[in-house]
Design a protein around this motif. Sequence first.
Motif, PDB file in Angstrom:
ATOM      1  N   TRP A 116      57.770  23.865  31.866  1.00 36.58           N
ATOM      2  CA  TRP A 116      56.178  24.301  32.277  1.00 36.58           C
ATOM      3  C   TRP A 116      55.632  23.850  33.593  1.00 36.58           C
ATOM      4  O   TRP A 116      56.024  22.704  34.102  1.00 36.58           O
ATOM      5  N   PRO A 117      54.932  24.783  34.496  1.00 39.05           N
ATOM      6  CA  PRO A 117      54.562  24.189  35.899  1.00 39.05           C
ATOM      7  C   PRO A 117      53.885  23.180  35.716  1.00 39.05           C
ATOM      8  O   PRO A 117      52.778  23.112  35.076  1.00 39.05           O
ATOM      9  N   VAL A 118      53.903  22.166  36.299  1.00 33.25           N
ATOM     10  CA  VAL A 118      53.277  20.917  36.736  1.00 33.25           C
ATOM     11  C   VAL A 118      53.006  20.066  35.306  1.00 33.25           C
ATOM     12  O   VAL A 118      53.566  18.816  35.434  1.00 33.25           O
ATOM     13  N   ALA A 119      52.621  20.935  34.245  1.00 34.39           N
ATOM     14  CA  ALA A 119      52.324  20.011  33.064  1.00 34.39           C
ATOM     15  C   ALA A 119      53.597  19.277  32.521  1.00 34.39           C
ATOM     16  O   ALA A 119      54.017  18.495  31.770  1.00 34.39           O
ATOM     17  N   GLY A 120      54.905  20.268  32.709  1.00 35.11           N
ATOM     18  CA  GLY A 120      56.328  19.777  32.090  1.00 35.11           C
ATOM     19  C   GLY A 120      56.736  18.607  32.817  1.00 35.11           C
ATOM     20  O   GLY A 120      57.121  17.771  32.163  1.00 35.11           O
ATOM     21  N   ALA A 121      56.422  18.467  34.076  1.00 38.47           N
ATOM     22  CA  ALA A 121      56.868  17.163  34.773  1.00 38.47           C
ATOM     23  C   ALA A 121      55.998  16.002  34.372  1.00 38.47           C
ATOM     24  O   ALA A 121      56.374  14.916  34.235  1.00 38.47           O
ATOM     25  N   LEU A 122      54.633  16.283  33.991  1.00 37.20           N
ATOM     26  CA  LEU A 122      53.966  15.147  33.623  1.00 37.20           C
ATOM     27  C   LEU A 122      54.325  14.670  32.097  1.00 37.20           C
ATOM     28  O   LEU A 122      54.341  13.434  32.046  1.00 37.20           O
ATOM     29  N   LEU A 214      51.519  30.225  28.569  1.00 32.11           N
ATOM     30  CA  LEU A 214      50.998  29.023  28.779  1.00 32.11           C
ATOM     31  C   LEU A 214      49.750  29.527  29.985  1.00 32.11           C
ATOM     32  O   LEU A 214      48.600  29.105  29.592  1.00 32.11           O
ATOM     33  N   ALA A 215      49.870  30.358  30.522  1.00 29.54           N
ATOM     34  CA  ALA A 215      49.125  30.983  31.343  1.00 29.54           C
ATOM     35  C   ALA A 215      48.124  31.570  30.944  1.00 29.54           C
ATOM     36  O   ALA A 215      46.792  31.359  30.940  1.00 29.54           O
ATOM     37  N   ALA A 216      48.348  32.426  29.907  1.00 25.57           N
ATOM     38  CA  ALA A 216      47.412  33.279  28.974  1.00 25.57           C
ATOM     39  C   ALA A 216      46.588  32.283  28.280  1.00 25.57           C
ATOM     40  O   ALA A 216      45.418  32.372  28.008  1.00 25.57           O
TER      41      ALA A 216
END
Length: 263
Positions: A116-122, A214-216
């Motif tokens: 996941w973009p950004v959230a995956g890293a967090l 995720l975007a939707a």
Amino acid sequence: MSVWQPTAPCSIGACVRGGSTALASPRAVLRITALVALLLVGVVLLPVGRRLPAAWVRLYCRVMVRAAGVRMRLSGSAPQSGGVLLVANHISWMDIPLLAAVRPARMLAKKEIRQWPVAGALVAGSGAIFIDRDRLRALPGTVTQLAAALRAGGAVGVFPEGSTWCGRAQGTFRRAAFQAALDAGAPVQPVRLRYLLPDGTVSTAPAFVGDDTLAAGVWRVASTRRIVVEVEVGALIPADSHPDRRSLARAAQLTGERAAGHP
């Protein structure tokens, strides 16, 4: 998909509705911008994140949910020290920060969340324990990791249904994670999540089911007005109060249902 992997019958077309009170696009964009900014702040703070006071982490998670346009109502509390297995029904991508708002915990998460973009890293940087749901043989090792985290005095967050549901229906708690609580002698604490509209009916806008992206899912939440999420924390269930993981899982599910006012 593995034949053992839990799935829900919920789908975008059949279950999920954004509601009739959609916001104008500019406000939704502002909400998403604020949410992304908070996620980036979280990523920047990852090197020191585990040394931050738990109260700060809980506040950060509540602010994140509010930035998405969702109001949180919390009832009950979790012990803020000692090993505990937090278990909750699973509906939305927002469930992770909601559990952390009860008590910061190492999450058991599917490996796809890493991407996941950004959230995956967090999520990864917070110490999540990732599971490959396509490899049944990896499950005992994952249970061992969960038990070790509990023995070390940490909180572990799990969604035992193994799949997201729309909120109008729910799945059965799978037993595997409860074995970790038994092995570690750690209590289980059920948490019930319900996303509601102003009239008290269930909102399915936050649901992250089927082939949703995720975007939707983020856009649907940000563009729907006045969603409230009730987070109801049930009583602790001592691990030694049940002889096996099956009965412990059943007790946790029943406790969560009673916390939500179901018979």
